[in-house]
Design a protein around this motif. Structure first.
Motif, PDB file in Angstrom:
ATOM      1  N   CYS A   1      38.011 -88.927 -20.449  1.00 28.94           N
ATOM      2  CA  CYS A   1      39.215 -89.003 -19.608  1.00 28.94           C
ATOM      3  C   CYS A   1      38.763 -89.382 -18.202  1.00 28.94           C
ATOM      4  O   CYS A   1      38.061 -88.607 -17.534  1.00 28.94           O
ATOM      5  N   ASN A   2      39.124 -90.584 -17.774  1.00 26.30           N
ATOM      6  CA  ASN A   2      38.667 -91.094 -16.487  1.00 26.30           C
ATOM      7  C   ASN A   2      39.225 -90.266 -15.328  1.00 26.30           C
ATOM      8  O   ASN A   2      40.276 -89.628 -15.434  1.00 26.30           O
ATOM      9  N   THR A   3      38.516 -90.325 -14.213  1.00 27.65           N
ATOM     10  CA  THR A   3      38.879 -89.517 -13.042  1.00 27.65           C
ATOM     11  C   THR A   3      40.297 -89.801 -12.571  1.00 27.65           C
ATOM     12  O   THR A   3      41.030 -88.890 -12.164  1.00 27.65           O
ATOM     13  N   GLU A   4      40.722 -91.082 -12.619  1.00 34.33           N
ATOM     14  CA  GLU A   4      42.066 -91.415 -12.130  1.00 34.33           C
ATOM     15  C   GLU A   4      43.169 -90.823 -13.005  1.00 34.33           C
ATOM     16  O   GLU A   4      44.336 -90.768 -12.586  1.00 34.33           O
ATOM     17  N   HIS A   5      42.806 -90.366 -14.205  1.00 33.08           N
ATOM     18  CA  HIS A   5      43.800 -89.768 -15.092  1.00 33.08           C
ATOM     19  C   HIS A   5      43.740 -88.226 -15.079  1.00 33.08           C
ATOM     20  O   HIS A   5      44.438 -87.592 -15.868  1.00 33.08           O
ATOM     21  N   VAL A   6      42.896 -87.646 -14.236  1.00 36.23           N
ATOM     22  CA  VAL A   6      42.724 -86.191 -14.205  1.00 36.23           C
ATOM     23  C   VAL A   6      43.484 -85.597 -13.026  1.00 36.23           C
ATOM     24  O   VAL A   6      43.320 -86.045 -11.878  1.00 36.23           O
ATOM     25  N   ILE A   7      44.338 -84.639 -13.334  1.00 38.80           N
ATOM     26  CA  ILE A   7      45.036 -83.883 -12.275  1.00 38.80           C
ATOM     27  C   ILE A   7      44.296 -82.559 -12.098  1.00 38.80           C
ATOM     28  O   ILE A   7      44.300 -81.709 -12.984  1.00 38.80           O
ATOM     29  N   ASN A   8      43.625 -82.423 -10.961  1.00 39.90           N
ATOM     30  CA  ASN A   8      42.839 -81.219 -10.663  1.00 39.90           C
ATOM     31  C   ASN A   8      42.966 -80.904  -9.175  1.00 39.90           C
ATOM     32  O   ASN A   8      42.060 -81.169  -8.382  1.00 39.90           O
ATOM     33  N   PRO A   9      44.116 -80.362  -8.760  1.00 39.76           N
ATOM     34  CA  PRO A   9      44.350 -80.135  -7.323  1.00 39.76           C
ATOM     35  C   PRO A   9      43.349 -79.156  -6.724  1.00 39.76           C
ATOM     36  O   PRO A   9      42.916 -78.206  -7.370  1.00 39.76           O
ATOM     37  N   LYS A  10      42.988 -79.404  -5.471  1.00 32.97           N
ATOM     38  CA  LYS A  10      42.072 -78.549  -4.723  1.00 32.97           C
ATOM     39  C   LYS A  10      42.842 -77.814  -3.623  1.00 32.97           C
ATOM     40  O   LYS A  10      43.915 -78.250  -3.197  1.00 32.97           O
ATOM     41  N   ASN A  11      42.283 -76.699  -3.181  1.00 28.14           N
ATOM     42  CA  ASN A  11      42.867 -76.001  -2.037  1.00 28.14           C
ATOM     43  C   ASN A  11      42.809 -76.901  -0.809  1.00 28.14           C
ATOM     44  O   ASN A  11      41.803 -77.582  -0.574  1.00 28.14           O
ATOM     45  N   SER A  12      43.877 -76.901  -0.036  1.00 28.20           N
ATOM     46  CA  SER A  12      43.912 -77.714   1.187  1.00 28.20           C
ATOM     47  C   SER A  12      44.077 -76.816   2.406  1.00 28.20           C
ATOM     48  O   SER A  12      44.739 -75.773   2.341  1.00 28.20           O
ATOM     49  N   PHE A  13      43.459 -77.228   3.508  1.00 29.28           N
ATOM     50  CA  PHE A  13      43.413 -76.417   4.727  1.00 29.28           C
ATOM     51  C   PHE A  13      43.723 -77.323   5.910  1.00 29.28           C
ATOM     52  O   PHE A  13      43.029 -78.327   6.131  1.00 29.28           O
ATOM     53  N   ILE A  14      44.776 -77.001   6.657  1.00 32.19           N
ATOM     54  CA  ILE A  14      45.187 -77.826   7.796  1.00 32.19           C
ATOM     55  C   ILE A  14      45.225 -76.955   9.051  1.00 32.19           C
ATOM     56  O   ILE A  14      45.888 -75.908   9.081  1.00 32.19           O
ATOM     57  N   LEU A  15      44.502 -77.385  10.090  1.00 29.23           N
ATOM     58  CA  LEU A  15      44.529 -76.696  11.384  1.00 29.23           C
ATOM     59  C   LEU A  15      45.724 -77.206  12.186  1.00 29.23           C
ATOM     60  O   LEU A  15      45.759 -78.366  12.591  1.00 29.23           O
TER      61      LEU A  15
END
Length: 759
Positions: free
Chosen positions: A75-89
């Protein structure tokens, strides 16, 4: 019926996955889920949106797997949904000592998006600003026992300001006092005007709390206002101290608290009333935590009960006020216990006349300002907040704690790490605060959860779904009447067709559909994750474990059996075929064992990781010595000696092991694991038993004689001393005979009257 069974399977899998935890530095095991949104709510899981990713008969939950596993399954990377934690100052102003723009805590505002069960760590920095302004409000007990203290306080205004100005240029000071509620049984209603115990004293009327002087920078005004005060009095020992603290804190406008370091100094020589005591006077209304000062700055306390300690503690924290208890020694334990329940508070021992109050305030302020406690307020229950402190002069903490704490801090840079982890999806973004106790600055944190997959708009009547269903995140949503992974199976409305379809999913005419490990779709079993086979009867999860690990993590579980990797064998792949751990300087397992599963299995009589040690070496080779000394044949002795080398020493020797008190011998392990035995005659010996007996008897006799001689000598000395005392007493005795009236001499003179001298 099929839809119901499928729902049951999904719910079962969901319940099995609840409680999955994420450990930083360790990738968690993904628990597969049937939909993309449910998949990304599990730590360690990702979803594949590639249309033709699944093999025929595979369930949609196979799209949910660890990112590495999906990659291995093409399964290619562009087809993988794997959200990461996001941090905004949102706001991250640098630390500053500028009097017009003091910044002690950074960052100030952040937004964080979290995945469920996946923690996020971010830093917070703090540096106490030098010369930060101070507001100090002096709250005094004016009951009659504080009479001497009032006289002392009247002259302390300049000293307190001078002490505080050594710490900062901008200082304000205020003054308030308290006695008790003007009600029975606290205050006498008969002696309301002059409640002093002696008529000669002049006392003012009792009151709960009065703000005599709002915060001001004029020390003379402080002394002038204090000098106007007279002592008061009440009936019972406890005072309305908690009432006074509450009003002094919540009446911010009337006390004129500023956005600076706020200190409340509380002085008393007695205990305090608390929530519930008001019932003695018929006051049942709990305190509402609001300001009730009248225009004159007075609070009578008749309408509300005394505040509780918990309520007071929360109000002090909300208003960032630091509390100093200056109390006499006899009530110190009571206020020490109270201080333990109120963050950012300390207790000091006050002298009877309050003469040490300036030094006490200085020391207490130093203790408060040197202690940092970081904590959150208003965090949602689904969010776990933990801290790790990096204090100056100490190593960084390794454990995550409920609060970040540092001691002995002055003006150094201090760093904290904050760890956020959400256990459930939040319905909407939540905002809470992270702040230091006693500091008005705070970090505003807005947190939301990433619980829904963004796969774009659904593809209606998709070819992938047989032109009948809608494609969402690579999963077909079939209309009513259609089933299957691609909506390829049209459900028949007649009972016979439905039963025939279901019957093909029964293994060997069993009553269990797909062995209860899958669902029947279009007459074929679609197996749940962890099961395979035509009827889902093959268990690919529950294989034999080794040291708590399935197939020792050195093999794959296939249909209940472990398929081991190269160099591993055994039913649970627990046997490594290498020999690294068996190697020794004396050879493999020291020549006295065999290497099994990269570990030594020792021969009888040998032990150790490499079989290099003996188990009771003397009994082990005793038969060998017996054979050689007794003149046995060579083959028999070789067997008893375990084919070792044996030699007799020419000289006598006292070796480690003995045989019949005549022969001594020793056993060692030579190169290649060869057993080497040396034996020799034991040197001639003296009968030690007789020596011990004769020496013991002789010692007893000699000791007895010595004791008798010592005893006789001491007795002679005693007799001589007693005789000398007797002689000394005799010499000191004097008989005075002339003084004895009963004494008569032994000579008697008789005169004959008929006798004459002439005759």
């Amino acid at each position: 019926m099929l839809l119901v069974m499928r729902a049951v399977v999904i719910v079962t899998v969901f319940l099995h996955c609840v409680g999955q935890k994420y450990i930083i530095g360790q990738e968690p095991l993904c628990q597969q889920q049937p939909s993309c949104s449910e998949c990304i709510r599990r730590p360690g899981c990702a979803w594949c949106t590639k249309a033709n990713f699944l093999k025929p008969g595979e369930a949609n939950e196979r799209r949910c797997d660890s990112p590495d596993s999906l990659k291995d399954r093409k399964c290619n990377t562009e087809h993988v949904i794997n959200p990461k934690n996001s941090f905004i100052l949102k706001k991250d102003t640098d630390l500053s000592n500028d009097p017009e723009n003091v910044v002690q805590l950074k960052p100030q505002n952040i937004n964080i998006k979290l995945r469920v069960g996946v923690p996020h760590v971010f830093p917070i920095k703090f540096k106490r600003a030098q010369g930060y302004p101070i507001d100090l409000y002096y709250l005094m007990d004016l009951s009659y026992s504080m009479k001497d203290d009032l006289e002392q306080i009247k002259t302390l205004g300049q000293k307190i300001l001078k002490m505080l100005k050594d710490k900062t240029e901008t200082v304000r000071i205020g003054f308030g006092a308290f006695v008790d509620k003007e009600m029975l049984p606290y205050v006498s209603m008969v002696k309301r005007v002059n409640p002093c115990p002696h008529r000669t004293d002049n006392c003012q009327q009792a009151f709960s709390f009065e703000n005599f002087l709002p915060l001001t920078s004029n020390a003379k005004e402080f002394e002038r206002e204090v000098s106007k005060q007279n002592i008061s009095g009440n009936l019972d020992s406890p005072e309305a101290g908690l009432d006074a603290i509450m009003q002094a804190v919540v009446c911010k406008d009337k006390i004129k608290w500023g956005n600076v370091t706020q200190i409340l100094v509380y002085t008393s020589d007695d205990t305090f009333h608390m929530a519930g005591d008001g019932r003695l006077a018929g006051v049942f209304q709990p305190h509402d935590g609001k300001c009730h000062l009248n225009d004159k700055g007075s609070y009578d306390g008749r309408s509300y009960d005394y505040p509780s300690v918990g309520h007071l503690s929360r109000v002090l924290q909300d208003n960032n006020i630091q509390l100093i208890f200056a109390v006499t020694e006899d009530i110190y334990p009571a206020y020490k216990a109270l201080s333990s329940l109120i963050p950012q508070s300390v207790v000091g021992v006050l002298k009877k006349d309050s003469s040490n109050v300036v030094d006490l305030i200085s020391e207490a302020y130093g203790n408060l300002s040197s202690t940092l406690v970081l904590e959150e307020e208003g965090a949602p229950k689904e969010l776990s907040v933990r801290y790790r402190s990096n204090c100056i002069g100490s190593q960084e903490a390794t454990e995550w704690k409920e609060k970040g704490e540092c001691q002995g801090i002055k003006h150094e840079n201090v760093a904290f790490q904050v760890r956020l982890e959400v256990s459930e999806c939040l319905k909407e973004p939540q905002t809470f605060r992270i702040k230091l106790q006693g500091i008005s600055e705070e970090v505003k944190v807005t947190v939301e959860t990433d619980c829904h997959c963004d796969c774009g708009l659904p593809e209606k009547f998709s070819k992938h779904c047989n032109g009948t269903g809608n494609l969402t995140c690579a999963v077909c949503r079939c209309p009513e009447g259609f089933l299957g992974q691609h909506c390829e199976c049209q459900q028949q409305m007649n009972m016979h067709s439905t039963l025939s379809m279901v019957a093909s999913c029964h293994p060997d005419n069993s009553s269990l559909i797909c062995s209860e490990h899958g669902s029947c779709e279009c007459g074929k079993c679609v197996c749940r994750s962890g099961y395979s086979g035509e009827f889902c009867s093959c268990d690919d999860i529950n294989c034999e474990r080794y040291q708590g690990k399935t197939c020792n993590e050195k093999g794959k579980c296939k249909c209940g059996a472990c398929e081991c990797m190269e160099n591993y064998t055994g039913s649970a792949c627990g046997c490594f075929l290498g020999q690294d751990n068996c190697k020794h300087e004396n050879g493999l397992c020291s020549g006295q064992g065999t290497c099994v599963c990269n570990g030594c299995k020792c021969n009888n009589g040998f032990a150790g990781d490499h079989c290099s040690g003996f188990i009771d070496r003397c009994p082990l080779l005793k038969d060998c010595i017996t054979c050689h000394v007794g003149g046995g044949n060579t083959s028999m002795c070789a067997e008893r000696c375990l084919n070792g080398e044996i030699s007799r020493l020419d000289s006598t020797n006292d070796l480690e092991c003995t045989y019949e008190d005549k022969i001594s011998y020793e056993v060692t392990l030579g190169p290649g694991g060869k057993i080497i035995i040396h034996y020799a005659d034991i040197p001639g010996s003296i009968d030690k038993t007789k020596i011990i007996i004769w020496s013991s008897v002789t010692s007893i006799i000699i000791i007895g004689i010595v004791i008798i001689i010592i005893y006789r000598a001491l007795l002679e000395l005693y007799d001589m001393r007693e005789y000398q005392n007797f002689e000394r007493a005799q010499k000191q005795t004097e008989w005075k005979e002339d003084l004895n009236p009963l004494f008569k001499g032994a000579t008697t003179i008789v005169f004959n009257p008929l006798h004459t001298e002439d005759e």
